[in-house]
Design a protein around this motif. Structure first.
Motif, PDB file in Angstrom:
ATOM      1  N   TYR A  29       0.827  -1.210   0.000  1.00 45.87           N
ATOM      2  CA  TYR A  29       0.000   0.000   0.000  1.00 45.87           C
ATOM      3  C   TYR A  29       0.857   1.253   0.000  1.00 45.87           C
ATOM      4  O   TYR A  29       2.093   1.194   0.167  1.00 45.87           O
TER       5      TYR A  29
ATOM      6  N   THR B 142      -5.808  -4.330   2.339  1.00 41.48           N
ATOM      7  CA  THR B 142      -5.162  -4.426   1.022  1.00 41.48           C
ATOM      8  C   THR B 142      -5.485  -5.754   0.343  1.00 41.48           C
ATOM      9  O   THR B 142      -4.910  -6.072  -0.693  1.00 41.48           O
TER      10      THR B 142
ATOM     11  N   TYR C  58      -3.361  -0.135  -2.553  1.00 40.65           N
ATOM     12  CA  TYR C  58      -4.286   0.565  -1.646  1.00 40.65           C
ATOM     13  C   TYR C  58      -3.667   1.895  -1.244  1.00 40.65           C
ATOM     14  O   TYR C  58      -2.446   1.997  -1.041  1.00 40.65           O
TER      15      TYR C  58
END
Length: 432
Positions: A117, A161, A208
């Motif tokens: 992420y 995620t 993410y």
């Protein structure tokens, strides 16, 4: 239905449009979007209704229960998708997140797939992104089989995620704790999915966008500091209830517990840190006899510190680490405040200069660097990180109005005076 995305909503009007836009724009379209509204008192519900009018995939489910865990569990219960994912209402997905994760999940028949992420934060109206890698390099790009090889178990660090096979969650009765509020309720969910998955896969790609500058986030609430210990108690009861006796899984539980305590002691401030510290030693006394049964070499540095050092020494170590962490955070934040929308010259090509450039690159600001400069003549005319190293005179002649960022640990003040003597305005000099 291939995928259900559960969006947890409670007074999220500030970020909700960005969140939902990132879902509507997904390159993978066979999804349903379950918006679990917790009785918001701002305009969140109005925003949700507007999106539901425009896109039939958006559904609003009223869930007045204030527990974050309850909202996720209800979302899993309502879901029609083969897979479920959770998106927090102040965060966003990359446009192709679901497409990438779904493709891998289907290819490998995985119980869950997740990616890395990006931390996102805004300074002076500019968006910065900082990539976060969650696992060792050796864990990416291959199937992991924790249920068959618990000795190799890796803890899911961020569940949002990921994409989880719904039947896997239901068959194993994996859900979140429904304690009040919104703090740490995902811990049992993350542990059990990590431990019980037959097949899992970590993707070495940030999928993410995690917002780290939301002042309303529960992680900034000092009253929630000790809740982490209650959540570990809940997880322990879950393991006992399931009659899980594997030594490696229990060793992982205790290692994770005290690593998490230590990590949060470095994050919380003031009385919250002290409250969690006291709770940590209360837990340690309860666990000490059990910890002695495990192989000493298998435990982390955090457990070794708690067991071997004096309580006073551990507190001093934590206080010093906290001060250094905050100092570095403030240093980097102030840097980004000062260079927003400005082109810069880095003065210094040593460890500090290279480190500065690498940090700017990590947050997507390296395009603001036009060149390096340094007083070491042997470096003039060479390159560093793909940029020319100019002599100070050449740099100033070419870029008289840019911001000069001094990256030199020992000679910063001397370089500051040098730049001013050569005609650079004081306002165009920043010492990092």
């Amino acid at each position: 239905m291939k995928i259900t995305v559960i969006v947890t909503v409670h007074n999220a009007e500030r970020y909700l449009n960005d969140c939902l836009d990132s879902l509507i724009a997904q390159t993978f379209s066979d999804i349903e979007i379950l918006c679990m509204d917790g009785g918001s008192t701002d305009t969140s519900l109005h925003i949700l209704k507007e999106y539901a009018k425009k896109d039939s995939r958006v559904q609003i489910i009223n869930d007045p229960n204030t527990s974050y865990g309850h909202k996720v569990n209800e979302g899993i219960r309502y879901a029609k998708g083969m897979y479920v994912a959770v998106l927090e209402s102040d965060d966003m997905y990359q446009p192709d997140m679901l497409e990438k994760l779904f493709g891998i999940a289907e290819q490998y028949e995985a119980d869950y797939v997740n990616g890395d992420y990006l931390n996102i934060f805004d300074i002076n109206g500019k968006r910065f992104q900082e990539p976060v890698k969650m696992y060792p390099e050796s864990d990416y790009g291959k199937l992991l089989e924790s249920s068959r090889h618990p000795e190799d178990m890796r803890q899911i660090l961020r569940y949002w995620t990921g994409l989880f096979r719904r039947s896997f969650l239901l068959d194993n009765k994996i859900q979140m704790n429904e304690s009040p509020g919104a703090s740490f309720q995902d811990m049992s969910f993350r542990f059990l999915t990590s431990a019980l998955a037959d097949r899992a896969y970590h993707l070495d790609v940030p999928v993410y966008l995690y917002r780290v500058d939301n002042p309303g986030s529960s992680v900034y609430d000092p009253k929630k500091a000790v809740v982490i210990a209650d959540e570990f108690d809940f997880l322990k009861r879950e393991l006992i209830k399931r009659k899980i006796e594997n030594r490696y899984i229990w060793q992982h539980y205790y290692t994770w517990k005290y690593n998490d305590f230590y990590g949060n002691l470095l994050r919380f401030d003031k009385t919250a840190r002290k409250d969690l510290f006291e709770r940590c030693y209360y837990e340690l006394e309860k666990d000490r006899e059990t910890l002695m049964l495990f192989d000493d070499k298998a435990f982390s540095n955090a457990i070794h510190d708690f067991l071997r050092k004096s309580r006073e020494q551990v507190w001093e170590d934590i206080e010093e680490s906290y001060r250094q962490t905050k100092k570095e955070e403030n240093r980097r934040y102030t840097l980004l405040e000062n260079i927003t929308d400005r082109q810069i010259v880095i003065f210094g090509c040593g460890v500090q200069g290279r480190g500065l450039f690498d940090y700017l690159k990590s947050v997507g600001a390296d395009n603001q660097v036009l060149c390096f400069t340094d007083n070491a003549e042997e470096l003039w005319g060479t390159e560093l990180r793909g940029h020319f190293i100019l002599s100070p005179m050449e740099a100033i002649e070419k870029y008289p109005d840019l911001l000069y960022v001094i990256a030199n640990k020992y000679h910063g003040e001397e370089i500051n005076r040098q730049l001013q003597r050569l005609g650079i305005k004081k306002s165009n000099i920043y010492k990092f």
